[in-house]
Design an enzyme around this catalytic site. Structure first.
Site, short mmCIF file in Angstrom:
data_model
loop_
_atom_site.label_atom_id
_atom_site.label_comp_id
_atom_site.label_asym_id
_atom_site.label_seq_id
_atom_site.Cartn_x
_atom_site.Cartn_y
_atom_site.Cartn_z
N THR A 1 69.19 -36.07 80.67
CA THR A 1 68.78 -37.34 81.26
C THR A 1 68.25 -37.14 82.68
O THR A 1 67.26 -37.75 83.09
CB THR A 1 70.00 -38.30 81.29
OG1 THR A 1 70.56 -38.34 79.99
CG2 THR A 1 69.61 -39.69 81.71
N GLU B 1 86.83 -26.58 72.16
CA GLU B 1 85.94 -26.59 70.99
C GLU B 1 84.90 -25.46 71.02
O GLU B 1 84.47 -24.97 69.98
CB GLU B 1 85.22 -27.94 70.89
CG GLU B 1 84.34 -28.25 72.11
CD GLU B 1 83.53 -29.52 72.01
OE1 GLU B 1 83.65 -30.24 71.00
OE2 GLU B 1 82.76 -29.80 72.96
N THR C 1 79.24 -35.91 83.58
CA THR C 1 79.71 -34.97 82.56
C THR C 1 81.23 -34.90 82.60
O THR C 1 81.81 -34.54 83.62
CB THR C 1 79.15 -33.53 82.75
OG1 THR C 1 79.98 -32.64 82.00
CG2 THR C 1 79.14 -33.06 84.19
N ARG D 1 82.39 -28.65 75.39
CA ARG D 1 81.22 -27.83 75.12
C ARG D 1 81.45 -26.36 75.48
O ARG D 1 82.47 -25.81 75.08
CB ARG D 1 80.01 -28.39 75.87
CG ARG D 1 78.89 -28.79 74.94
CD ARG D 1 77.68 -29.18 75.71
NE ARG D 1 77.43 -30.61 75.64
CZ ARG D 1 76.85 -31.23 74.62
NH1 ARG D 1 76.45 -30.53 73.58
NH2 ARG D 1 76.66 -32.51 74.62
N ARG E 1 106.95 -25.35 64.37
CA ARG E 1 105.57 -25.13 63.90
C ARG E 1 104.67 -24.56 64.99
O ARG E 1 104.97 -24.64 66.18
CB ARG E 1 104.96 -26.47 63.46
CG ARG E 1 105.41 -26.88 62.09
CD ARG E 1 104.87 -28.24 61.73
NE ARG E 1 105.18 -28.53 60.33
CZ ARG E 1 105.21 -29.74 59.82
NH1 ARG E 1 104.95 -30.79 60.57
NH2 ARG E 1 105.49 -29.91 58.55
N ASP F 1 82.75 -32.86 80.92
CA ASP F 1 83.04 -31.43 80.71
C ASP F 1 83.25 -30.69 82.03
O ASP F 1 83.71 -29.55 82.03
CB ASP F 1 81.90 -30.76 79.93
CG ASP F 1 81.63 -31.44 78.60
OD1 ASP F 1 82.55 -32.10 78.08
OD2 ASP F 1 80.49 -31.33 78.09
O1 F6P Z 1 79.36 -33.52 76.91
C1 F6P Z 1 80.35 -34.42 76.54
C2 F6P Z 1 80.81 -34.18 75.13
O2 F6P Z 1 81.83 -35.10 74.83
C3 F6P Z 1 81.24 -32.75 74.85
O3 F6P Z 1 82.52 -32.45 75.35
C4 F6P Z 1 81.12 -32.71 73.35
O4 F6P Z 1 80.92 -31.40 72.89
C5 F6P Z 1 79.90 -33.56 73.09
O5 F6P Z 1 79.74 -34.41 74.22
C6 F6P Z 1 79.97 -34.39 71.83
O6 F6P Z 1 78.76 -35.03 71.65
P1 F6P Z 1 78.53 -36.19 70.58
O7 F6P Z 1 79.13 -37.44 71.17
O8 F6P Z 1 77.07 -36.26 70.43
O9 F6P Z 1 79.25 -35.79 69.33
#
Ligand code: F6P
Length: 371
Positions: free
Chosen positions: A121, A238, A141, A187, A178, A143
């Site tokens: 953006t 992730e 962000t 990300r 467990r 992240d």
């Molecule tokens: O960048 C923010 C975020 O939430 C990341 O942590 C994640 O990988 C991604 O966006 C998920 O994107 P979407 O909402 O398109 O699934």
């Protein structure tokens, strides 16, 4: 340019905790302190292209100080500099229709465009600035991976919700002896998993910056057994990767500026651990977008106001073409050119694998899957 009379807001990319709080504070300060009119384009650049906007008033934004999401909605696909159209043969061709956006701003009497967004953006924001539009960027962000700023709104909320998940998983994991893997967004940066994992007492944290092996985690689980701690909660970023480079991609969103969507790593780690460990059941959970939604954390409410007020201050000083940033405890700014330049050469902000926080975590016995 003459005196600013009207500003427009626009939010692009995925939503992020704090966007509404920023929209609210920009609107309130712009109207009450500086006497500007404020409008908001809806669905990001799509609204700018279609001249689709709403008037923002103090009354309209008053109650959104803690609401996740964005009342302006968002689009992570529209790029007016590279818009897909179908030609007469049914082929998709890309065209630069940014002039339509510039014209719409003129028609609406907008003097300054305030863009809330991440890399994609803000790249368009920079390109509009290059075309002579007065632009101010407010980075977004959750992240926490933008090198230009020490922190953005959204990260603390995501971390807090993530921490709550890890806390809760600890009590149930303990009851059943467990191993539970919890996937957290972020990300290619491990900030959310590292902070939530550490705050929530995950004894193992897997992040993209430190490749992991299943053998190392198996050893860690066995060590905890010996210590009389026969349960393990694993915070899995992730975007983390196995030592051989394996990552798990959930889907590819073709027309997105950042097409890779990670998802499914915690499940794979759980499957691999289940095959390698005999004395524990293994489970996985993926809260996914839940850490992005709901009410925002108190600290994010404050930092959102600070980002917003700095943006309006930059407008009042005519300092266009800049992005608001936080350095240490100071609200400041960097040029859009510099911020986008850094992002384009992949200069994101990453966890330092041998930095103080990782070392502190290791000192209290946290396993990163690397030994
Ligand atoms: O960048 C923010 C975020 O939430 C990341 O942590 C994640 O990988 C991604 O966006 C998920 O994107 P979407 O909402 O398109 O699934």
């Amino acid at each position: 340019m003459g005196k600013v009379k009207k500003i427009a807001l626009l939010s692009g990319g995925g939503d992020c905790p704090g966007l509404n709080a920023v929209i609210r504070a920009v609107t309130k300060a712009a109207i009450s302190k500086y006497g500007y009119e404020v409008i908001g384009y809806v669905y990001g650049y799509d609204g700018l292209y279609k001249n689709n906007y709403i008037e923002l008033t103090e009354q309209k934004v008053e109650g959104i100080y803690k609401e996740g999401g964005t009342i302006l909605f968002s689009s992570n696909k529209t790029n007016l500099f590279d818009m897909p159209f179908e030609d007469e043969d049914g082929n998709i061709v890309k065209r630069d229709v940014s002039d339509v956006g510039v014209e719409n701003l003129k028609q609406a009497g907008v003097d300054v465009l305030v863009v809330l967004g991440g890399d994609g953006t803000l790249t368009s924001a920079r390109d509009f600035a290059r075309k002579g539009v007065n632009v101010i960027g407010i980075p977004k962000t959750m992240d926490n991976d933008l090198a230009a700023t020490d922190l953005t709104y959204g990260f603390i909320s995501a971390m807090s919700v993530g921490t709550d998940f890890i806390d809760r998983l600890n009590t149930t994991a303990k009851s059943h002896h467990r191993v539970i893997c919890c996937e957290l967004m972020g990300r290619d940066a491990g900030w959310i998993a590292l902070y939530a994992g550490l705050a929530g007492n995950a004894s193992c944290i897997l992040i993209p910056e430190i490749p992991f092996s299943i053998e190392s985690i198996v050893k860690h689980v066995a060590k905890r057994d010996e210590q009389g701690l026969p349960y393990t909660v694993i915070a899995v970023a992730e975007g983390a990767k196995y030592a051989d480079g394996t990552k798990v991609i959930g889907k590819i969103v073709e027309d997105s500026p950042d097409p890779i969507r990670y998802s499914g790593l915690a499940q794979k780690v759980a499957d691999d651990l289940e095959a390698a460990i005999e004395n524990h059941e293994v489970r996985s959970v993926n809260p996914g977008h839940i850490i992005r939604g709901g009410d925002i954390d108190a600290y994010d409410r404050i930092i959102s106001i600070r980002f917003a007020i700095k943006a309006v201050e930059l407008i009042s000083q005519g300092l266009f073409g800049n992005v608001v940033t936080l350095k240490g405890n100071d609200m400041t700014y960097s040029s859009l050119e510099e911020v986008i330049g850094q992002a384009k050469v992949g200069k994101q902000k990453h966890v330092d694998p041998s930095g103080e926080l990782v070392m502190a975590a290791k000192a209290i016995g946290v396993c990163f899957g690397d030994d």
